[in-house]
Design an enzyme around this catalytic site. Structure first.
Site, PDB file in Angstrom:
ATOM      1  N   PHE A 140      43.433  57.410  24.594  1.00 53.58           N
ATOM      2  CA  PHE A 140      43.161  56.783  25.891  1.00 53.58           C
ATOM      3  C   PHE A 140      41.927  57.440  26.491  1.00 53.58           C
ATOM      4  O   PHE A 140      41.917  58.638  26.764  1.00 53.58           O
ATOM      5  CB  PHE A 140      44.324  56.909  26.883  1.00 53.58           C
ATOM      6  CG  PHE A 140      44.018  56.200  28.172  1.00 53.58           C
ATOM      7  CD1 PHE A 140      44.231  54.830  28.299  1.00 53.58           C
ATOM      8  CD2 PHE A 140      43.436  56.873  29.241  1.00 53.58           C
ATOM      9  CE1 PHE A 140      43.890  54.152  29.469  1.00 53.58           C
ATOM     10  CE2 PHE A 140      43.091  56.205  30.417  1.00 53.58           C
ATOM     11  CZ  PHE A 140      43.333  54.847  30.526  1.00 53.58           C
ATOM     12  N   ASP A 225      37.750  65.044  25.285  1.00 51.67           N
ATOM     13  CA  ASP A 225      38.048  64.379  26.541  1.00 51.67           C
ATOM     14  C   ASP A 225      39.147  65.185  27.232  1.00 51.67           C
ATOM     15  O   ASP A 225      40.321  65.068  26.902  1.00 51.67           O
ATOM     16  CB  ASP A 225      38.488  62.933  26.288  1.00 51.67           C
ATOM     17  CG  ASP A 225      38.816  62.197  27.589  1.00 51.67           C
ATOM     18  OD1 ASP A 225      38.981  62.866  28.624  1.00 51.67           O
ATOM     19  OD2 ASP A 225      38.923  60.958  27.554  1.00 51.67           O
ATOM     20  N   LYS A 254      39.047  63.409  37.119  1.00 54.80           N
ATOM     21  CA  LYS A 254      40.324  63.518  37.820  1.00 54.80           C
ATOM     22  C   LYS A 254      40.360  64.712  38.795  1.00 54.80           C
ATOM     23  O   LYS A 254      39.836  64.606  39.878  1.00 54.80           O
ATOM     24  CB  LYS A 254      41.469  63.548  36.810  1.00 54.80           C
ATOM     25  CG  LYS A 254      41.578  62.203  36.076  1.00 54.80           C
ATOM     26  CD  LYS A 254      42.899  61.921  35.428  1.00 54.80           C
ATOM     27  CE  LYS A 254      42.989  60.443  35.075  1.00 54.80           C
ATOM     28  NZ  LYS A 254      43.171  60.172  33.664  1.00 54.80           N
TER      29      LYS A 254
HETATM   30  C1  LIG Z   1      42.342  58.996  33.091  1.00 55.90           C
HETATM   31  C2  LIG Z   1      41.631  59.256  31.825  1.00 55.90           C
HETATM   32  C3  LIG Z   1      40.379  58.676  31.553  1.00 55.90           C
HETATM   33  C4  LIG Z   1      39.740  57.651  32.446  1.00 55.90           C
HETATM   34  O1  LIG Z   1      39.486  58.106  33.731  1.00 55.90           O
HETATM   35  P1  LIG Z   1      39.262  57.045  34.920  1.00 55.90           P
HETATM   36  O2  LIG Z   1      38.832  57.899  36.075  1.00 55.90           O
HETATM   37  O3  LIG Z   1      40.571  56.350  35.149  1.00 55.90           O
HETATM   38  O4  LIG Z   1      38.203  56.102  34.469  1.00 55.90           O
HETATM   39  C5  LIG Z   1      39.742  59.033  30.385  1.00 55.90           C
HETATM   40  N1  LIG Z   1      40.304  59.889  29.519  1.00 55.90           N
HETATM   41  C6  LIG Z   1      41.512  60.455  29.741  1.00 55.90           C
HETATM   42  C7  LIG Z   1      42.067  61.411  28.740  1.00 55.90           C
HETATM   43  C8  LIG Z   1      42.220  60.148  30.884  1.00 55.90           C
HETATM   44  O5  LIG Z   1      43.433  60.678  31.093  1.00 55.90           O
END
Ligand SMILES: *Cc1c(COP(=O)(O)O)cnc(C)c1O
Length: 399
Positions: A140, A225, A254
């Protein structure tokens, strides 16, 4: 207006791209949130780890208000004093060499895709249009078209094609699969240290070290990520520290703003972000002084207040208590720090009804991937509060 009035209005006027629990929140402080009827809940999702520092952290809110009175945005056509200081703070803390600030997590992912492709073309003589990025199954990384194009989740893609080519999916947690997937056109391996949305999937010990070694030997960029795993969530500042490695590029977002504002960043070695030239990339809001001031304070709060150490300690306690419960519904309890997944047995009938029952008892969490309940409270949670949560969880998980 009552809860049901808000829900009716939302359902009538909004796009239906979410299926939230039926609780309408209006206030938050630390690990607690309150609904419009005044009921209090413990937030065990923490906005998917955006609010690691706890809701409305006073220091972050204060800094935000202070900066708002001074200057909010200049665009990158001009410089602002907060940007340089943000770079300094973030580089010192994470030992990065270059930073590129964006807003959402997905934008940071899009940014790194551009950067590693350009880096690959420049340094590896890959034929134009042939760069490949290896990704993991059940990844994700966000919801933009390019990103959902390399998702392996059918629903994320269904009806949205055509997609961007150049992504090769391999199984997560399998370093040999990476070794075999690398070609002369591979520029990068993009991976989450723990797959959060996939159901808190923790790879085997040594996985990150193994992929680090492969990426170095085959000269491809290791991109982690850490938008969900980073900034203390797993009990370390970055999850890569659990295996003592350093990625070439790390994505954070985040909790970078303590949940107060959308701020994300690409943190890089000298080489990868070094390929960008003026005009190659940009964002009107990326790196604005308000975002930078908020992020600087959110990072300071995380370290000053010992939240990372607390996440490690409380995470162990939370997970041990869940395991001790020995619920007949539970197949596995797994995670690291305060990123915890409870996988229910298929015959339990899915995680959603359990989350709804927990909500009625004053504890908010969300199912992920049908059978997993994710517990990821703000990193300020204390032992007594975990005990409080455990009483409720026990009532729901023990028949
Ligand atoms: C939430 C998330 C994203 C995307 O972030 P957004 O601010 O919602 O675009 C990308 N990678 C990971 C691992 C995430 O948990």
């Amino acid at each position: 207006m009552k809860t049901r009035d808000y829900i009716e209005l939302e359902n009538r006027l909004g796009a239906k791209n979410y299926k939230p629990l039926d609780v309408v929140l209006e206030k938050g402080q630390g690990i607690w949130v309150w609904d419009v009827e005044g009921n209090r809940y413990m937030d065990c999702l923490a906005a998917y780890s955006a609010v690691n520092q706890g809701h409305c952290h006073p220091r972050i809110i204060h800094k935000m208000k202070e900066q708002m009175d001074k200057l909010c945005i200049t665009s990158r056509a001009f410089r602002n004093n907060q940007l340089a200081l943000f770079y300094k703070d973030v580089c010192e803390l994470t030992r990065s060499h270059r930073v590129l600030p964006m807003n959402s997590g997905a934008e940071a992912v899009e940014t790194v895709i551009k950067a590693v492709r350009k880096w690959g073309y420049k340094t590896k003589q890959i034929p134009e249009g042939k760069a490949e990025i290896i990704v993991c199954e059940n990844n994700f990384h966000g919801r933009t078209l390019t990103i959902v194009g390399f998702s392996t989740e059918d629903q994320y893609k269904d009806g949205f094609g055509p997609f961007t080519p150049g992504f090769i999916p391999i199984p997560f947690g399998d370093a040999d699969a990476l070794e075999h997937a690398v070609t002369e056109n591979t520029v990068a391996f993009l991976v989450e240290p723990i797959q959060g949305e996939a159901g808190v999937i923790v790879p085997p010990d040594g996985y990150l070290q193994a992929v680090r070694e492969i990426c170095s030997r085959r000269r491809i960029a290791l991109v982690l990520d850490e938008i969900q795993t980073g900034l203390g969530r797993t009990g370390k500042l970055l999850a890569e520290e659990h295996e003592g490695i350093e990625a070439d590029v790390t994505l954070i977002g985040k909790a970078l703003s303590g949940g107060c504002y959308p701020v994300s960043a690409v943190l890089s070695n000298e080489e990868v972000l070094g390929v960008f030239l003026p005009g190659d990339h940009g964002s009107t809001f990326g790196g604005n002084p308000l975002a930078c001031a908020v992020a600087r304070e959110a990072l300071k709060v995380l370290t000053d207040e010992g939240m990372i150490e607390n996440a490690a300690k409380m995470g162990d306690y939370f997970m041990d208590r869940l395991k001790d419960m020995n619920s007949p519904h539970v197949k596995e309890v797994r995670g690291k720090g305060l990123l915890i997944g409870v996988e229910l047995k298929p015959e339990a009938g899915g995680a959603r009804p359990f989350c709804e029952r927990l909500m009625k008892k004053g504890l908010l969490c969300k199912e992920t991937h049908t059978h997993v309940i994710r517990f990821a409270p703000p990193l300020v949670i204390q032992k007594e509060e975990i005990d409080w949560a455990m009483e409720r969880i026990r009532q729901v998980l023990i028949p």
